[in-house]
Scaffold this motif. Structure first.
Motif, PDB file in Angstrom:
ATOM      1  N   VAL A 147       1.353   5.762  -2.357  1.00 53.47           N
ATOM      2  CA  VAL A 147       1.583   7.145  -1.921  1.00 53.47           C
ATOM      3  C   VAL A 147       2.790   7.697  -2.681  1.00 53.47           C
ATOM      4  N   ASP A 148       2.551   8.769  -3.431  1.00 55.04           N
ATOM      5  CA  ASP A 148       3.637   9.379  -4.203  1.00 55.04           C
ATOM      6  C   ASP A 148       4.521  10.202  -3.265  1.00 55.04           C
ATOM      7  N   THR A 149       5.766   9.783  -3.097  1.00 61.14           N
ATOM      8  CA  THR A 149       6.659  10.491  -2.178  1.00 61.14           C
ATOM      9  C   THR A 149       7.829  11.119  -2.928  1.00 61.14           C
ATOM     10  N   VAL A 189       0.824  -1.215   0.000  1.00 55.74           N
ATOM     11  CA  VAL A 189       0.000   0.000   0.000  1.00 55.74           C
ATOM     12  C   VAL A 189       0.863   1.272   0.000  1.00 55.74           C
ATOM     13  N   LEU A 190       2.098   1.139   0.505  1.00 59.59           N
ATOM     14  CA  LEU A 190       2.988   2.308   0.537  1.00 59.59           C
ATOM     15  C   LEU A 190       3.295   2.820  -0.869  1.00 59.59           C
ATOM     16  N   ASN A 191       3.287   1.902  -1.830  1.00 61.61           N
ATOM     17  CA  ASN A 191       3.596   2.306  -3.200  1.00 61.61           C
ATOM     18  C   ASN A 191       2.492   3.173  -3.807  1.00 61.61           C
ATOM     19  N   GLN A 234       9.292   6.306   6.117  1.00 63.38           N
ATOM     20  CA  GLN A 234       9.559   7.613   6.726  1.00 63.38           C
ATOM     21  C   GLN A 234       9.118   8.765   5.819  1.00 63.38           C
ATOM     22  N   ARG A 235       9.169   8.540   4.503  1.00 62.73           N
ATOM     23  CA  ARG A 235       8.656   9.575   3.582  1.00 62.73           C
ATOM     24  C   ARG A 235       7.131   9.664   3.658  1.00 62.73           C
ATOM     25  N   ARG A 257       5.440   8.935   6.178  1.00 63.27           N
ATOM     26  CA  ARG A 257       5.189   9.559   7.476  1.00 63.27           C
ATOM     27  C   ARG A 257       5.092  11.075   7.325  1.00 63.27           C
ATOM     28  N   THR A 258       5.990  11.653   6.551  1.00 66.18           N
ATOM     29  CA  THR A 258       5.955  13.091   6.295  1.00 66.18           C
ATOM     30  C   THR A 258       4.633  13.484   5.630  1.00 66.18           C
ATOM     31  N   VAL A 296       9.561  14.121  -1.364  1.00 68.08           N
ATOM     32  CA  VAL A 296       9.134  14.272   0.037  1.00 68.08           C
ATOM     33  C   VAL A 296      10.264  13.786   0.942  1.00 68.08           C
ATOM     34  N   PRO A 297      10.729  14.629   1.876  1.00 67.57           N
ATOM     35  CA  PRO A 297      11.818  14.195   2.757  1.00 67.57           C
ATOM     36  C   PRO A 297      11.314  13.214   3.821  1.00 67.57           C
ATOM     37  N   PRO A 298      12.174  12.346   4.331  1.00 67.02           N
ATOM     38  CA  PRO A 298      11.754  11.446   5.409  1.00 67.02           C
ATOM     39  C   PRO A 298      11.626  12.180   6.740  1.00 67.02           C
ATOM     40  N   THR A 299      10.734  11.711   7.597  1.00 60.72           N
ATOM     41  CA  THR A 299      10.593  12.241   8.954  1.00 60.72           C
ATOM     42  C   THR A 299      11.079  11.183   9.933  1.00 60.72           C
ATOM     43  N   ALA A 300      12.030  11.566  10.799  1.00 58.45           N
ATOM     44  CA  ALA A 300      12.509  10.625  11.809  1.00 58.45           C
ATOM     45  C   ALA A 300      11.723  10.772  13.104  1.00 58.45           C
ATOM     46  N   GLN A 301      11.313  11.992  13.425  1.00 62.27           N
ATOM     47  CA  GLN A 301      10.458  12.213  14.594  1.00 62.27           C
ATOM     48  C   GLN A 301       9.651  13.493  14.399  1.00 62.27           C
ATOM     49  N   SER A 302       8.511  13.587  15.105  1.00 57.91           N
ATOM     50  CA  SER A 302       7.525  14.611  14.777  1.00 57.91           C
ATOM     51  C   SER A 302       7.728  15.928  15.515  1.00 57.91           C
TER      52      SER A 302
END
Lengths: 96, 491
Positions: free
Chosen positions: A44-46, A40-42, B381-382, B384-385, A49-55
């Protein structure tokens, strides 16, 4: 995505978790099933988009570098399975 | 002296204690007696801390006699057995830590102690907080006080069950993907997950460090607000705590529901809810609307459907790193009959960890391994953003987002044990919130087939006060939070 039993054993080796043959087979089935759901992750177009390690929007939190009382060796070692003096006792790591 | 009503809330007990109607010692003794009487049915605790409780109660009585006042002085509380307690074993629900006795208190535990709370015991949980039913505890499952054949939810199932059964008025849990809110919903009480960074994680046995928060359970919004006020705030021992002051979380209690802009993502209500759950939530929405809240059903969180996958990559990856410390050398269970250091370590972990923990360590190790890191971990992680940005966009013109807390009510013990993914689906509505770091609360919202349903309110970062204002108003207008489960012995 179907994992093989050898792949499961390889991951278990990396994780240092001993598994019985029965566990390997159950793990193979269950992990393969879970991995299928990750497709399902595929959807989402990223792109870009940068990765987030913590919010939390914090970086480089600092405090004064001052000495302070620390735990005693006895406190720290009280839970050690095997102890010798103020040391943790482990098996020889290198072959002699 | 009036008799002690053990069904009272913490703020009611606090008022009686201040008035001298009864002592903290008497309250502690009565509480311990009830909790002990309920244990054979519930198994809500791994360790009861009678000595610590009575010593704390005596200290509270000294403070009360000196005229000190505070919301928790002399008030009994249960603490999830994931938080370190000095001199009291802390198991994380695992054989791995069965013999572990910490030499320090978690910051939350120290703050509760300083506030005068009386610790009754260490509550049962899924091993290392991994699970949604408390069935993965190495110390046996906790039972739901509404129906002893059903689960209390998890992972903070013991903390929720003992509050629902009127054993204690307050408890502490942790929430990594729904582990406070889902058991609160299944047990018919309130549970709040604070904003990531609001409460210190120092001394909490680590599972998924970028997602988890410590938070309060209670039977009304005032108790939850007061308890959050005590445990929240910056801690120099946890560099991920936010440096902002802690407000009075009851400050907005008089403001009701009027004017609140509430987004209801229809996608969550269309997701195969169990019988009666959707109806209960629609009735709750009607209460909000009647009281002047502005309901908007057009709000969407398009990527929230991917949140479960994001979570089951990020949380196990962090877990595989965090749990690498259990090597049988420094503390905890240790196997040392193998032929080599490596064999000892693998056997220690193979025997010390239960099935769900091993499953997640394996999943995380796989996601982080060479060749898969980009496709799984980095991709997660992307996404997640993207999910966080969608929350931010939704909160630009809404004060709250409203969903069910859990797709179903409490399920039967054993029902989902053999199907890990079915168990993971329990947290479908709660997980996106941990991905975004937002605060959220579960509030009792009626019953479906005799079992409690939870209403889930999500807020902006650090706006726990708005969640509690709405929870207080809604609970005051209904009386779902006052219903008492039938199945547990009263004394």
């Amino acid at each position: 995505m179907a994992l093989t039993a050898d792949e499961v054993r390889h991951i278990a080796r990396l994780a240092r978790v001993a598994l019985s043959d029965e566990e390997v087979e159950r793990m193979r089935e269950q992990l393969s099933g879970i991995l299928d759901h990750f497709a399902v992750l595929n959807d989402v177009d990223t792109e870009g988009v940068p990765p987030t390690a913590q919010s939390l929007d914090l970086a480089n939190v600092e405090r004064e570098d001052a000495p302070r009382p620390s735990a005693s060796p006895d406190e720290v070692l009280a839970n050690a399975p095997r102890r010798e003096g103020d040391y943790l006792r482990v098996r020889a790591v290198l072959d002699t | 002296m009036p008799e002690i009503d053990l069904d009272a809330t913490a703020h009611e007990h606090a008022a009686h204690l201040r008035a001298g109607d009864y002592t903290a010692r008497a309250l502690a003794e009565a509480t311990l007696a009830r909790v002990q009487a309920q244990e054979p049915a519930l198994n809500a605790y791994i360790t009861l801390t009678e000595e610590r409780a009575l010593a704390q109660a005596d200290a509270a009585d000294v403070r009360l006699r000196a005229g000190e006042s505070g919301p928790l002085i002399g008030v009994p509380i249960a603490i999830k057995d994931l938080l370190c307690t000095r001199g009291v074993r802390t198991t994380a629900g695992s054989h791995m830590l069965e013999p572990f006795v910490p030499f320090y208190d978690a910051t939350v535990v120290a703050r509760l102690d300083a506030a005068g709370a009386v610790t009754v015991g260490k509550a049962n949980l899924d091993e290392f907080a991994m699970g949604s039913s408390t069935e993965f505890s190495a110390f046996g499952p906790t039972h739901n006080p509404w129906d002893l054949d059903r689960v209390p939810g998890g992972s903070s199932g013991g903390s929720a069950a003992t509050v629902a059964a009127r054993g204690v008025p307050l408890s502490i849990g942790t929430d990594t993907g729904g582990s406070i809110r889902q058991p609160a919903a299944l047990c018919g009480i309130l549970g709040l997950k604070p904003t990531y960074g609001r409460v210190s994680r120092f001394g909490v046995v680590a599972f998924a460090s970028s997602l988890e928060q410590v938070g309060p359970f209670g039977r009304d919004a005032e108790d939850v607000a007061r308890l959050l006020g005590v445990i929240a705030g910056p801690d120099e021992r946890d560099a991920t705590t936010a440096p902002m002051p802690v407000p009075d979380y009851t400050a907005d209690f008089g403001r009701g529901l009027g004017g609140l802009r509430v987004g209801v993502p229809q996608q969550f209500l269309d997701r195969g809810l169990g019988p009666g759950v959707g109806e209960a939530i629609e009735q709750a929405i009607a209460v909000f609307e009647r009281e002047g809240a502005i309901i908007d059903r057009s709000v969407t969180l398009p990527s929230a459907d991917a949140a479960l996958a994001v979570y089951y990559l990020i949380a196990p990856s962090e877990a595989s790193a965090n749990l690498a410390r259990y090597d049988g050398v420094k503390y905890g269970f240790s196997y040392h009959e193998g032929g080599s250091v490596e064999e000892d370590m693998a056997e220690t972990r193979g025997r010390g960890f239960g099935s769900e923990v091993k499953r997640r360590i394996m999943l995380g190790t796989y996601a982080l391994s060479t060749g898969y890191y980009d496709a799984y971990y980095l991709k997660a992680q992307r996404v997640r953003t993207t999910i966080s940005r969608e929350f931010d966009a939704a909160f630009a013109d809404h004060d709250l987002i409203l969903t069910p807390t859990s797709p179903t009510t409490a399920f039967r013990l054993g029902e989902k044990l053999s199907d890990p993914y079915a168990m993971y689906l329990n947290d479908l509505f709660t997980i996106p919130v941990n991905i975004g770091g937002n605060p959220a609360i579960s509030v009792p919202a009626g019953f479906a087939e005799g079992l409690p349903v939870g209403l889930h309110l999500i807020g902006r970062h650090f706006e726990e006060g708005t969640l509690l204002r709405a929870a207080h108003a809604y609970a005051t207008l209904t009386d779902w939070h006052m219903r008492r489960p039938p199945a547990t012995p009263a004394s």
